[in-house]
Design a protein around this motif. Structure first.
Motif, short mmCIF file in Angstrom:
data_model
loop_
_atom_site.label_atom_id
_atom_site.label_comp_id
_atom_site.label_asym_id
_atom_site.label_seq_id
_atom_site.Cartn_x
_atom_site.Cartn_y
_atom_site.Cartn_z
N ALA A 7 32.39 31.37 34.25
CA ALA A 7 33.41 30.98 35.21
C ALA A 7 33.74 32.19 36.07
O ALA A 7 33.79 33.31 35.59
CB ALA A 7 34.65 30.47 34.49
N SER A 8 33.96 31.96 37.33
CA SER A 8 34.23 33.07 38.22
C SER A 8 35.70 33.49 38.10
O SER A 8 36.45 33.43 39.05
CB SER A 8 33.88 32.70 39.65
OG SER A 8 34.69 31.62 40.05
N HIS A 9 36.07 33.89 36.92
CA HIS A 9 37.43 34.33 36.65
C HIS A 9 37.44 35.85 36.60
O HIS A 9 36.94 36.45 35.66
CB HIS A 9 37.92 33.75 35.31
CG HIS A 9 39.26 34.26 34.92
ND1 HIS A 9 39.42 35.37 34.13
CD2 HIS A 9 40.50 33.82 35.22
CE1 HIS A 9 40.71 35.59 33.95
NE2 HIS A 9 41.37 34.66 34.61
N SER A 10 37.95 36.44 37.64
CA SER A 10 38.05 37.89 37.62
C SER A 10 39.40 38.26 37.04
O SER A 10 40.39 37.55 37.20
CB SER A 10 37.87 38.46 39.02
OG SER A 10 38.88 37.96 39.86
N LEU A 11 39.42 39.38 36.37
CA LEU A 11 40.64 39.82 35.70
C LEU A 11 41.62 40.40 36.70
O LEU A 11 41.23 41.10 37.63
CB LEU A 11 40.30 40.89 34.65
CG LEU A 11 39.43 40.46 33.49
CD1 LEU A 11 39.11 41.66 32.60
CD2 LEU A 11 40.10 39.38 32.68
N SER A 12 42.89 40.12 36.47
CA SER A 12 43.92 40.75 37.29
C SER A 12 44.01 42.22 36.89
O SER A 12 43.48 42.63 35.85
CB SER A 12 45.27 40.06 37.07
OG SER A 12 45.76 40.34 35.78
N ASP A 13 44.68 43.00 37.70
CA ASP A 13 44.85 44.42 37.38
C ASP A 13 45.56 44.59 36.04
O ASP A 13 45.20 45.44 35.23
CB ASP A 13 45.65 45.14 38.47
CG ASP A 13 44.84 45.31 39.75
OD1 ASP A 13 43.60 45.20 39.69
OD2 ASP A 13 45.46 45.58 40.79
N ASP A 14 46.57 43.75 35.80
CA ASP A 14 47.32 43.84 34.54
C ASP A 14 46.45 43.47 33.36
O ASP A 14 46.47 44.14 32.32
CB ASP A 14 48.55 42.92 34.61
CG ASP A 14 49.51 43.18 33.48
OD1 ASP A 14 49.87 44.36 33.27
OD2 ASP A 14 49.90 42.21 32.79
N GLU A 15 45.64 42.42 33.50
CA GLU A 15 44.72 42.03 32.42
C GLU A 15 43.70 43.12 32.16
O GLU A 15 43.36 43.41 31.02
CB GLU A 15 44.01 40.72 32.78
CG GLU A 15 44.89 39.50 32.76
CD GLU A 15 44.19 38.25 33.29
OE1 GLU A 15 44.48 37.16 32.78
OE2 GLU A 15 43.38 38.38 34.23
N HIS A 16 43.22 43.73 33.22
CA HIS A 16 42.22 44.80 33.09
C HIS A 16 42.82 46.00 32.36
O HIS A 16 42.17 46.61 31.52
CB HIS A 16 41.71 45.21 34.47
CG HIS A 16 40.49 46.06 34.42
ND1 HIS A 16 40.52 47.39 34.07
CD2 HIS A 16 39.18 45.77 34.65
CE1 HIS A 16 39.31 47.89 34.09
NE2 HIS A 16 38.47 46.92 34.45
#
Length: 125
Positions: A7-16
């Motif tokens: 899935a084209s789910h990129s991580l948010s800065d906070d998740e990263h």
């Protein structure tokens, strides 16, 4: 063999920032703190790295930032209990700053909305 399409789910800065990715050895080299000291910080409740299969510790970028703060405070002669209190107070300050920002944003929105609805009550006097 076909690859599964992710899935084209990129991580948010906070998740990263919170993504566990560094082993204790890598963190030790990056921060310059022996692995034994990192374990002691965990035992003292100063941070809680993720565990891989319940065994190996994995540290996130957020953990690295906390460890840098801990190291600076320890270098100033502050013990683990003092460091824990300082870290808790810093978290509370950040949380309160976020709340203040949210309230100010709501207040500005309310004031703008009130102005649009009734630009001046003085006209009706």
């Amino acid at each position: 063999m076909k690859r599964r399409s992710r899935a084209s789910h990129s991580l948010s800065d906070d998740e990263h920032r919170h993504l566990p990715k560094y082993s204790i050895g890598v963190v030790s080299q990056l921060i310059g703190i022996p692995p034994q000291t990192l374990r002691r910080y965990e035992e003292a409740g100063l941070l809680d790295p993720a565990r891989q299969d319940g065994k190996n510790r994995l540290y996130s970028d957020e953990n690295l930032a906390i460890l840098q703060e801990i190291a600076e405070l320890a270098d100033q002669g502050i013990n683990a209990i003092g460091i824990r209190h300082i870290l808790q107070m810093r978290k509370q300050v950040i949380h309160l700053e976020q709340e203040v920002h949210e309230v100010r944003t709501l207040l500005m929105h309310f004031q703008r909305t009130e102005y649009v609805i009734d630009p001046s009550n003085d006209d009706q006097k």
